[in-house]
Design a protein around this motif. Structure first.
Motif, PDB file in Angstrom:
ATOM      1  N   PRO A 141       0.812  -1.209   0.000  1.00 35.45           N
ATOM      2  CA  PRO A 141       0.000   0.000   0.000  1.00 35.45           C
ATOM      3  C   PRO A 141       0.846   1.259   0.000  1.00 35.45           C
ATOM      4  N   ARG A 142       0.356   2.265  -0.675  1.00 36.15           N
ATOM      5  CA  ARG A 142       1.060   3.542  -0.850  1.00 36.15           C
ATOM      6  C   ARG A 142       0.876   4.425   0.375  1.00 36.15           C
ATOM      7  N   GLU A 143       1.953   5.103   0.752  1.00 33.03           N
ATOM      8  CA  GLU A 143       1.886   6.110   1.798  1.00 33.03           C
ATOM      9  C   GLU A 143       2.054   7.479   1.156  1.00 33.03           C
ATOM     10  N   SER A 144       1.509   8.516   1.782  1.00 36.92           N
ATOM     11  CA  SER A 144       1.645   9.864   1.242  1.00 36.92           C
ATOM     12  C   SER A 144       1.569  10.858   2.376  1.00 36.92           C
ATOM     13  N   ALA A 145       2.175  12.025   2.158  1.00 32.52           N
ATOM     14  CA  ALA A 145       2.278  13.015   3.215  1.00 32.52           C
ATOM     15  C   ALA A 145       0.921  13.454   3.743  1.00 32.52           C
ATOM     16  N   ASP A 146      -0.119  13.495   2.885  1.00 37.72           N
ATOM     17  CA  ASP A 146      -1.399  13.977   3.375  1.00 37.72           C
ATOM     18  C   ASP A 146      -2.326  12.854   3.823  1.00 37.72           C
ATOM     19  N   MET A 147      -1.791  11.620   3.881  1.00 37.10           N
ATOM     20  CA  MET A 147      -2.576  10.502   4.368  1.00 37.10           C
ATOM     21  C   MET A 147      -2.338  10.341   5.868  1.00 37.10           C
ATOM     22  N   THR A 148      -2.738  11.320   6.651  1.00 35.41           N
ATOM     23  CA  THR A 148      -2.411  11.347   8.065  1.00 35.41           C
ATOM     24  C   THR A 148      -3.363  10.499   8.871  1.00 35.41           C
ATOM     25  N   ALA A 149      -2.810   9.754   9.820  1.00 32.14           N
ATOM     26  CA  ALA A 149      -3.624   8.972  10.732  1.00 32.14           C
ATOM     27  C   ALA A 149      -4.021   9.839  11.919  1.00 32.14           C
ATOM     28  N   PRO A 150      -5.067   9.450  12.668  1.00 35.26           N
ATOM     29  CA  PRO A 150      -5.398  10.191  13.877  1.00 35.26           C
ATOM     30  C   PRO A 150      -4.284  10.083  14.894  1.00 35.26           C
ATOM     31  N   GLN A 151      -4.322  10.972  15.871  1.00 37.47           N
ATOM     32  CA  GLN A 151      -3.298  10.961  16.923  1.00 37.47           C
ATOM     33  C   GLN A 151      -3.261   9.592  17.584  1.00 37.47           C
ATOM     34  N   LEU A 152      -2.087   9.002  17.645  1.00 30.85           N
ATOM     35  CA  LEU A 152      -1.962   7.672  18.225  1.00 30.85           C
ATOM     36  C   LEU A 152      -2.235   7.718  19.728  1.00 30.85           C
ATOM     37  N   PRO A 153      -3.134   6.876  20.216  1.00 28.23           N
ATOM     38  CA  PRO A 153      -3.291   6.772  21.659  1.00 28.23           C
ATOM     39  C   PRO A 153      -1.984   6.308  22.284  1.00 28.23           C
ATOM     40  N   ALA A 182     -10.760  -1.380   8.805  1.00 24.01           N
ATOM     41  CA  ALA A 182     -10.337  -0.074   9.315  1.00 24.01           C
ATOM     42  C   ALA A 182     -11.117   1.039   8.623  1.00 24.01           C
ATOM     43  N   ARG A 183     -11.216   0.948   7.298  1.00 25.34           N
ATOM     44  CA  ARG A 183     -11.950   1.968   6.533  1.00 25.34           C
ATOM     45  C   ARG A 183     -13.387   2.098   7.006  1.00 25.34           C
ATOM     46  N   ASN A 184     -14.053   0.978   7.202  1.00 24.42           N
ATOM     47  CA  ASN A 184     -15.473   0.999   7.542  1.00 24.42           C
ATOM     48  C   ASN A 184     -15.749   1.569   8.927  1.00 24.42           C
ATOM     49  N   GLU A 185     -14.736   1.593   9.806  1.00 21.58           N
ATOM     50  CA  GLU A 185     -14.939   2.106  11.154  1.00 21.58           C
ATOM     51  C   GLU A 185     -14.454   3.546  11.325  1.00 21.58           C
ATOM     52  N   VAL A 186     -13.851   4.122  10.269  1.00 20.87           N
ATOM     53  CA  VAL A 186     -13.412   5.513  10.356  1.00 20.87           C
ATOM     54  C   VAL A 186     -14.645   6.424  10.407  1.00 20.87           C
ATOM     55  N   PRO A 187     -14.698   7.376  11.343  1.00 19.47           N
ATOM     56  CA  PRO A 187     -15.843   8.294  11.424  1.00 19.47           C
ATOM     57  C   PRO A 187     -16.007   9.086  10.135  1.00 19.47           C
ATOM     58  N   ALA A 188     -17.246   9.475   9.853  1.00 17.32           N
ATOM     59  CA  ALA A 188     -17.578  10.167   8.606  1.00 17.32           C
ATOM     60  C   ALA A 188     -16.788  11.448   8.436  1.00 17.32           C
ATOM     61  N   GLU A 189     -16.439  12.110   9.542  1.00 16.69           N
ATOM     62  CA  GLU A 189     -15.708  13.377   9.434  1.00 16.69           C
ATOM     63  C   GLU A 189     -14.221  13.191   9.138  1.00 16.69           C
ATOM     64  N   LEU A 221     -12.654  11.797   6.461  1.00 12.66           N
ATOM     65  CA  LEU A 221     -12.632  11.261   5.093  1.00 12.66           C
ATOM     66  C   LEU A 221     -11.223  10.994   4.558  1.00 12.66           C
ATOM     67  N   PRO A 222     -10.212  11.842   4.836  1.00 11.55           N
ATOM     68  CA  PRO A 222      -8.869  11.507   4.323  1.00 11.55           C
ATOM     69  C   PRO A 222      -8.360  10.163   4.841  1.00 11.55           C
ATOM     70  N   LEU A 223      -8.590   9.880   6.123  1.00  7.34           N
ATOM     71  CA  LEU A 223      -8.166   8.592   6.667  1.00  7.34           C
ATOM     72  C   LEU A 223      -8.975   7.451   6.050  1.00  7.34           C
ATOM     73  N   ARG A 224     -10.261   7.678   5.864  1.00  8.12           N
ATOM     74  CA  ARG A 224     -11.111   6.669   5.223  1.00  8.12           C
ATOM     75  C   ARG A 224     -10.610   6.380   3.807  1.00  8.12           C
ATOM     76  N   ALA A 225     -10.246   7.439   3.085  1.00  8.35           N
ATOM     77  CA  ALA A 225      -9.707   7.262   1.732  1.00  8.35           C
ATOM     78  C   ALA A 225      -8.390   6.508   1.766  1.00  8.35           C
ATOM     79  N   ARG A 226      -7.565   6.834   2.734  1.00  8.29           N
ATOM     80  CA  ARG A 226      -6.269   6.166   2.837  1.00  8.29           C
ATOM     81  C   ARG A 226      -6.427   4.671   3.051  1.00  8.29           C
ATOM     82  N   MET A 227      -7.293   4.289   4.001  1.00 15.40           N
ATOM     83  CA  MET A 227      -7.502   2.864   4.266  1.00 15.40           C
ATOM     84  C   MET A 227      -8.099   2.168   3.045  1.00 15.40           C
ATOM     85  N   GLY A 228      -9.013   2.852   2.355  1.00 14.70           N
ATOM     86  CA  GLY A 228      -9.602   2.261   1.164  1.00 14.70           C
ATOM     87  C   GLY A 228      -8.587   2.039   0.064  1.00 14.70           C
ATOM     88  N   ALA A 229      -7.675   3.011  -0.118  1.00 12.78           N
ATOM     89  CA  ALA A 229      -6.635   2.872  -1.140  1.00 12.78           C
ATOM     90  C   ALA A 229      -5.689   1.725  -0.811  1.00 12.78           C
TER      91      ALA A 229
END
Length: 280
Positions: free
Chosen positions: A34-46, A108-115, A117-125
């Motif tokens: 899977p591809r990584e990119s600078a704007d594919m940011t994950a939420p703050q890690l617990p 992971a994609r399916n559990e990302v909150p609707a708000e 979307l960049p993280l949801r897109a990242r997991m989908g890609a």
């Protein structure tokens, strides 16, 4: 049929017949992580020890990371569960367990909150790339379509361009060039200095017999990444189709000399064997 015509046909079509998902390697339809990119940011890690350990182990001990992620995925919720599936997918990718990687990234994609979307897109890609790696082009395109829609909806242009490039790669490999063209244009408009986008555009034009624009795109790719073996391989293909055998030979010799263990080198050796030494 003359030797030169036979060689040109092999280069145009590929050594396994008409191009498709398993077509010639320089068409960029290949297993890839899977591809990584600078704007594919994950939420703050617990700040949890298991999560830090899981991501730390992905490269050094993916089997252990896989086990940790599976255990924690079943006992956590919310962001931690999303990231457990993310770590599980990455570990599975390292071990080339593509079914498991795809399943984890989709979860992971399916559990990302609707708000988010960049993280949801990242997991989908990433799920799409796992599907492509396991040879399911139809599933890959479905996942890329959804990921690109999420990226566009979030105004993440760079991410949308990367997903469009992934979609175009699959479509070029399937010879669905009419569908690939607009996606390539979109990717190039958003990422004009992406050598991979230039390379795939060169392949796109070459597959249609349009050698002049193919040469222009491969020149741009070489300017951006002159030592990339896949770019050099494609540059040689375009050159030989344009009756510039010495230029093609030079490109392929560089691939073999500088990247002997890369899959492109094996292809380059085969082309050089067919082409023969200079002056023959």
């Amino acid at each position: 049929m003359s030797f030169s015509i036979a060689l040109l046909m092999m280069l145009q079509i590929g050594p396994w017949g008409p191009a498709g998902p398993a077509g010639d390697p320089h068409d960029m339809v290949r297993d890839r992580p899977p591809r990584e990119s600078a704007d594919m940011t994950a939420p703050q890690l617990p700040q949890t020890a298991w999560l830090n350990q899981c991501f730390d182990l992905v490269d050094t001990d993916p089997a252990r990371a896989n086990s940790i992620a599976q255990i924690q995925r079943d006992s956590t919720t919310g962001t931690e569960r999303i990231l457990a599936n993310h770590c599980l997918g990455l570990a599975a990718t390292k071990m080339e367990l593509w079914d498991q990687a795809q399943t984890a990234f989709i979860a992971a994609r399916n559990e990302v909150p609707a708000e988010e979307l960049p993280l949801r897109a990242r997991m989908g890609a990433m799920a799409g790339n796992a599907a492509l790696a396991r040879g399911d082009s139809a599933m890959a395109l479905t996942l890329f379509d959804a990921a690109r829609a999420d990226a566009l909806a979030s105004n993440s242009g760079d991410l949308a361009a990367l997903v469009a490039l992934d979609q175009a790669r699959v479509l070029v490999g399937l010879d669905r060039l009419a569908q690939a063209g607009p996606l390539l244009s979109e990717a190039l408009n958003l990422r004009p200095n992406d050598p991979e986008a230039r390379l795939l555009s060169a392949t796109f034009y070459r597959r249609q017999g349009q050698l002049s624009p193919a040469q222009m795109q491969i020149d741009q790719a070489l300017a951006l990444a002159s030592d990339d073996p896949e770019i050099l391989l494609e540059a040689g293909v375009i050159a030989v189709l344009d009756n510039r055998d010495n230029t093609a030979r030079s490109h392929w010799e560089v691939v073999v000399a500088t990247s002997p263990d890369h899959p492109a080198a094996a292809t380059a050796r085969g082309y050089l064997d067919q082409l023969g030494p200079a002056g023959q």
